[in-house]
Write a protein that holds these residues in place. Structure first.
Motif, PDB file in Angstrom:
ATOM      1  N   LEU A  36      42.756  69.490 -71.288  1.00  0.00           N
ATOM      2  CA  LEU A  36      42.698  68.117 -70.782  1.00  0.00           C
ATOM      3  C   LEU A  36      43.481  67.172 -71.684  1.00  0.00           C
ATOM      4  CD1 LEU A  36      41.271  66.100 -68.755  1.00  0.00           C
ATOM      5  CD2 LEU A  36      39.561  65.815 -70.552  1.00  0.00           C
ATOM      6  N   PHE A  49      42.089  67.565 -75.329  1.00  0.00           N
ATOM      7  CA  PHE A  49      40.898  68.380 -75.597  1.00  0.00           C
ATOM      8  C   PHE A  49      41.065  69.640 -74.768  1.00  0.00           C
ATOM      9  CE2 PHE A  49      39.230  64.060 -76.320  1.00  0.00           C
ATOM     10  CZ  PHE A  49      38.798  64.217 -77.620  1.00  0.00           C
ATOM     11  N   PRO A  82      39.559  51.418 -67.362  1.00  0.00           N
ATOM     12  CA  PRO A  82      38.458  52.119 -66.708  1.00  0.00           C
ATOM     13  C   PRO A  82      37.870  53.220 -67.584  1.00  0.00           C
ATOM     14  CG  PRO A  82      40.554  52.693 -65.673  1.00  0.00           C
ATOM     15  CD  PRO A  82      40.834  51.590 -66.641  1.00  0.00           C
ATOM     16  N   SER A  83      36.680  53.653 -67.226  1.00  0.00           N
ATOM     17  CA  SER A  83      36.005  54.716 -67.968  1.00  0.00           C
ATOM     18  C   SER A  83      36.829  55.997 -67.932  1.00  0.00           C
ATOM     19  CB  SER A  83      34.632  54.958 -67.345  1.00  0.00           C
ATOM     20  OG  SER A  83      33.947  55.928 -68.075  1.00  0.00           O
ATOM     21  N   GLY A  84      36.955  56.653 -69.092  1.00  0.00           N
ATOM     22  CA  GLY A  84      37.691  57.910 -69.156  1.00  0.00           C
ATOM     23  C   GLY A  84      39.180  57.723 -69.353  1.00  0.00           C
ATOM     24  N   SER A  85      39.617  56.481 -69.557  1.00  0.00           N
ATOM     25  CA  SER A  85      41.057  56.252 -69.693  1.00  0.00           C
ATOM     26  C   SER A  85      41.556  56.597 -71.095  1.00  0.00           C
ATOM     27  CB  SER A  85      41.387  54.802 -69.358  1.00  0.00           C
ATOM     28  OG  SER A  85      40.639  53.926 -70.161  1.00  0.00           O
ATOM     29  N   GLY A  86      40.636  56.890 -72.017  1.00  0.00           N
ATOM     30  CA  GLY A  86      41.057  57.306 -73.355  1.00  0.00           C
ATOM     31  C   GLY A  86      40.957  56.232 -74.418  1.00  0.00           C
ATOM     32  N   LYS A  87      40.261  55.144 -74.120  1.00  0.00           N
ATOM     33  CA  LYS A  87      40.153  54.039 -75.085  1.00  0.00           C
ATOM     34  C   LYS A  87      39.457  54.483 -76.368  1.00  0.00           C
ATOM     35  CE  LYS A  87      37.685  51.541 -72.274  1.00  0.00           C
ATOM     36  NZ  LYS A  87      37.450  52.420 -71.130  1.00  0.00           N
ATOM     37  N   SER A  88      38.270  55.100 -76.207  1.00  0.00           N
ATOM     38  CA  SER A  88      37.522  55.543 -77.403  1.00  0.00           C
ATOM     39  C   SER A  88      38.314  56.586 -78.169  1.00  0.00           C
ATOM     40  CB  SER A  88      36.178  56.141 -77.000  1.00  0.00           C
ATOM     41  OG  SER A  88      35.417  55.203 -76.309  1.00  0.00           O
ATOM     42  N   THR A  89      38.907  57.503 -77.449  1.00  0.00           N
ATOM     43  CA  THR A  89      39.668  58.570 -78.096  1.00  0.00           C
ATOM     44  C   THR A  89      40.789  57.972 -78.935  1.00  0.00           C
ATOM     45  OG1 THR A  89      39.169  59.992 -76.228  1.00  0.00           O
ATOM     46  CG2 THR A  89      40.922  60.714 -77.688  1.00  0.00           C
ATOM     47  N   GLU A 105      33.343  49.317 -77.854  1.00  0.00           N
ATOM     48  CA  GLU A 105      32.338  48.751 -76.953  1.00  0.00           C
ATOM     49  C   GLU A 105      31.063  48.375 -77.698  1.00  0.00           C
ATOM     50  OE1 GLU A 105      31.791  50.504 -73.208  1.00  0.00           O
ATOM     51  OE2 GLU A 105      33.693  51.607 -73.230  1.00  0.00           O
ATOM     52  N   VAL A 109      44.247  63.730 -72.808  1.00  0.00           N
ATOM     53  CA  VAL A 109      43.544  62.442 -72.702  1.00  0.00           C
ATOM     54  C   VAL A 109      44.466  61.277 -73.042  1.00  0.00           C
ATOM     55  CG1 VAL A 109      41.629  61.093 -73.595  1.00  0.00           C
ATOM     56  CG2 VAL A 109      41.335  63.535 -73.188  1.00  0.00           C
TER      57      VAL A 109
HETATM   58  N1  ATP Z   1      35.193  65.719 -77.764  1.00  0.00           N
HETATM   59  C1  ATP Z   1      35.662  65.800 -76.500  1.00  0.00           C
HETATM   60  N2  ATP Z   1      35.827  67.004 -75.911  1.00  0.00           N
HETATM   61  C2  ATP Z   1      36.308  67.102 -74.661  1.00  0.00           C
HETATM   62  N3  ATP Z   1      36.643  66.054 -73.892  1.00  0.00           N
HETATM   63  C3  ATP Z   1      36.484  64.824 -74.414  1.00  0.00           C
HETATM   64  C4  ATP Z   1      35.985  64.635 -75.737  1.00  0.00           C
HETATM   65  N4  ATP Z   1      35.927  63.307 -75.991  1.00  0.00           N
HETATM   66  C5  ATP Z   1      36.386  62.706 -74.872  1.00  0.00           C
HETATM   67  N5  ATP Z   1      36.728  63.594 -73.913  1.00  0.00           N
HETATM   68  C6  ATP Z   1      37.292  63.292 -72.587  1.00  0.00           C
HETATM   69  O1  ATP Z   1      38.400  62.465 -72.755  1.00  0.00           O
HETATM   70  C7  ATP Z   1      38.493  61.519 -71.725  1.00  0.00           C
HETATM   71  C8  ATP Z   1      38.619  60.141 -72.321  1.00  0.00           C
HETATM   72  O2  ATP Z   1      37.433  59.824 -73.009  1.00  0.00           O
HETATM   73  P1  ATP Z   1      37.228  58.445 -73.766  1.00  0.00           P
HETATM   74  O3  ATP Z   1      35.849  58.480 -74.329  1.00  0.00           O
HETATM   75  O4  ATP Z   1      38.329  58.219 -74.690  1.00  0.00           O
HETATM   76  O5  ATP Z   1      37.282  57.403 -72.574  1.00  0.00           O
HETATM   77  P2  ATP Z   1      36.962  55.840 -72.607  1.00  0.00           P
HETATM   78  O6  ATP Z   1      38.163  55.146 -72.096  1.00  0.00           O
HETATM   79  O7  ATP Z   1      36.458  55.455 -73.932  1.00  0.00           O
HETATM   80  O8  ATP Z   1      35.808  55.735 -71.529  1.00  0.00           O
HETATM   81  P3  ATP Z   1      34.505  54.828 -71.538  1.00  0.00           P
HETATM   82  O9  ATP Z   1      34.897  53.485 -71.066  1.00  0.00           O
HETATM   83  O10 ATP Z   1      33.598  55.507 -70.565  1.00  0.00           O
HETATM   84  O11 ATP Z   1      33.956  54.836 -72.922  1.00  0.00           O
HETATM   85  C9  ATP Z   1      37.258  61.700 -70.870  1.00  0.00           C
HETATM   86  O12 ATP Z   1      37.628  62.427 -69.721  1.00  0.00           O
HETATM   87  C10 ATP Z   1      36.336  62.516 -71.720  1.00  0.00           C
HETATM   88  O13 ATP Z   1      35.557  63.354 -70.935  1.00  0.00           O
END
Ligand code: ATP
Ligand code: MG
Lengths: 255, 308
Positions: A19, A16, A40-47, A177, A21
């Motif tokens: 950044l 992004f 952990p949170s922010g590790s990129g799972k959702s992405t 989740e 991810v």
């Molecule tokens: N649309 C976006 N624009 C900019 N940054 C983003 C966007 N979506 C996610 N991020 C960033 O990408 C990183 C990974 O996000 P992601 O949601 O994939 O984490 P996650 O592992 O799912 O965390 P969580 O457990 O909190 O859901 C985070 O630092 C987040 O801030």
């Protein structure tokens, strides 16, 4: 070679802006397999999950679902992005369930489930209604068919959301989740529906904090941190005998 | 007495009302009989139907449709579309409606004919040594089309579209992003997502101000006097008043007509708003009441209360 896999991801990168991810994620999921993703949170799972149905464009790497390249067409060694229509067609066979349910609040539970088969697949209304009713019955909501999402509990809403995704007869289900936004006493009813699905042979990728679910239902467990897969394997192995420090640190916090 | 201030206010208002009624009845300038005799004349009724009611309906239909298009353009990923939409709303919101209508009524001065075809065709032709090259698909004499009703309709509708675009944009943005994402994940196209998921929900936010816009539009049809559009309620009342030198009674008649028409619209607005709050039943309403209650108590502005 990727034909016998339901999902295959190779060296997936996603940024992004500045950044980064996802920094080269690999994954292989066999048909009927339940693959749980923790980290952990922010590790990129959702992405990563959102890349699998092309809700996010990837910057490098490749993802196949059921042997088909997702979101891109390969010609002469080069990748070309698909048109919106073609991507939409690919998404039809990939169901997705969100942390915040995302039901359509102006439609009843039944209308929510019927919407996509009617509008996207253009199936006959009678047939869709029958299937939607059966699905809502399967997730234990036969009596809530006419309710609007605002009149349902979080657990009930999430079960409607699962039924809505199933109504498109997907070959793969992605869960992000699905129980994180629920009150603790409502988590069980949603996990039960997911277990039932797994028993039925659905291929599932589940991002979750429910370690118990991963251990009981998961065929494989993937630990992500900092945009890469740190460790993966059978759940009992990863949970009982983690090989990496980062996995150990994470598990010591959640277990 | 428990509320002396309240009783005092009632007494003052009663006296003022009595004075007002006394004036209505005794002041000869009202000419009530004359007004009643004249306010139902056939040209006035025709003006009311064509210039006020039909014009309001047409201008709103056009304005809303164009407004949706501009709102979608404004929210698109394409920077050129966004800029065009911004320019449009800027222009049509910056120029007063009355001035706009006067301009549209006189567009005939700019072109005697309006033609659609390749721009600068004659000039381009000259570049290539062709004299009088004309590449025009079709045209019409502007005096036939761009006068009266059409000029007025265009002026009102284009101006309305700018206001509607802002209203629709706010409505679309009020819909939580997750809905559109869920629809996309189900394989719905962008158009389907907009039509089936986003717009119906945006309606809840769009409908009340659109009702107000319709009422404002109905009143603004009186501005058509400056185009001019002769088959219009206020034009006709004004004409009768000027012809008979009884201008004031006819202006009172205008007040009464507009009061009646807007009241009908207010009733319609009530039922429309009720229809589009579907799915936001008892719970949402209770929440709104609670919020209003908290505000009355001087409590800080409550959160937006996410649905779910
Ligand atoms: N649309 C976006 N624009 C900019 N940054 C983003 C966007 N979506 C996610 N991020 C960033 O990408 C990183 C990974 O996000 P992601 O949601 O994939 O984490 P996650 O592992 O799912 O965390 P969580 O457990 O909190 O859901 C985070 O630092 C987040 O801030
Ligand atoms: Mg996440």
């Amino acid at each position: 070679m990727s034909d016998e896999l339901m999902v295959r991801a190779e060296n997936v990168h996603k940024s992004f802006g500045p950044l980064e991810v996802l920094k080269g994620v690999d994954l292989a999921v066999r048909p009927g397999e339940v693959s749980c993703v923790i980290g952990p949170s922010g590790s990129g799972k959702s992405t990563f999950l959102r890349c699998i149905n092309h809700l996010e464009k990837i910057n490098a790497g490749r993802i196949w679902v059921d042997g088909e390249l997702v979101g891109y067409r390969e010609r002469g060694g080069k990748l070309y992005e698909m048109r919106e229509k073609e991507v939409a067609a690919q998404r039809r066979s990939i169901g997705m369930v969100f942390q915040r349910f995302n039901l359509f609040p102006h439609m009843t539970a039944l209308e929510n489930v019927m919407e996509a088969p009617l509008r996207v697949r253009r199936e006959s209304r009678a047939e869709v209604r029958e299937r939607a009713t059966a699905l809502l019955d399967r997730v234990g909501l036969a009596s809530k068919i006419g309710n609007y999402p605002g009149q349902l509990s979080g657990g009930q809403q999430q079960r409607v959301a699962i039924a809505r995704a199933l109504a498109m007869r997907p070959k793969l289900m992605l869960f992000d989740e699905p129980t994180s936004a629920l009150d603790p006493e409502l988590v069980g009813e949603v996990l039960d529906v997911m277990k039932d699905l797994a028993r039925d042979g659905m291929t599932m990728i589940v991002v979750t904090h429910e370690i118990g679910f991963a251990r009981e239902v998961g065929d494989s467990l993937i630990f992500m941190d900092g945009g890469v897969v740190v460790e993966s394997g059978a759940p009992d192995e990863v949970l009982g005998n983690p090989r990496h420090d980062r996995t150990r640190t994470f598990l010591s916090k959640v277990l | 007495m428990r509320h002396p201030g309240r009783w005092l206010a009632v007494a003052v208002l009663a006296v003022l009302t009595a004075m007002f009624v006394h004036m209505l009845v005794t002041n000869d300038a009202f000419q009530w009989a004359f007004m009643v005799d004249n306010m139902f004349r056939p040209p006035i009724i025709e003006g009311l139907v064509r210039g006020t009611v039909v014009m309001t309906i047409c201008a709103m239909l056009l304005g809303v449709t164009l407004g949706v298009v501009i709102a979608v353009m404004r929210l698109s990923d394409n920077p050129i579309l966004r800029a065009v939409a911004w320019l449009y709303t800027w222009f049509f919101r910056a120029v007063p409606r009355l001035v706009l209508l006067a301009v549209f009524g006189n567009l005939g001065i700019l072109w005697s004919r309006i033609e659609f075809g390749v721009p600068f065709d004659t000039q381009i032709g000259r570049l290539f040594g062709i004299d009088n090259l004309e590449l025009r698909a079709f045209g019409f004499t502007s005096r036939d089309v761009l006068t009266g009703f059409m000029a007025g309709l265009l002026g009102l509708a284009l101006s309305e579209a700018a206001y509607m675009a802002e209203i629709v944009r706010a409505g679309i943005q009020s819909v939580e992003g997750g809905q559109a994402e869920a629809a996309t994940a189900l394989g719905m196209s962008r158009g389907q997502t907009l039509r089936r998921v986003v717009l119906p929900q945006a309606m809840r936010v769009i409908i009340p101000p659109t009702g107000n816009e319709t009422i404002a539009m109905l009143k603004d049809t009186s501005l058509l006097l400056y185009v001019p559009v002769s088959m219009e309620l206020f034009f006709q009342l004004d004409a009768v008043g000027k012809r008979t030198f009884q201008i004031f009674p006819m202006y009172v008649a205008a007040c009464l007509w507009y009061l009646l028409l807007t009241s009908v619209l207010l009733v319609g607005q009530y039922f429309l708003e009720r229809h589009f709050s579907r799915g936001y039943g008892q719970q949402a309403r209770a929440r709104m009441k609670l919020r209003g209650f908290a505000a009355e108590q001087g409590g800080g502005g409550g959160g937006t209360g996410a649905v779910g």
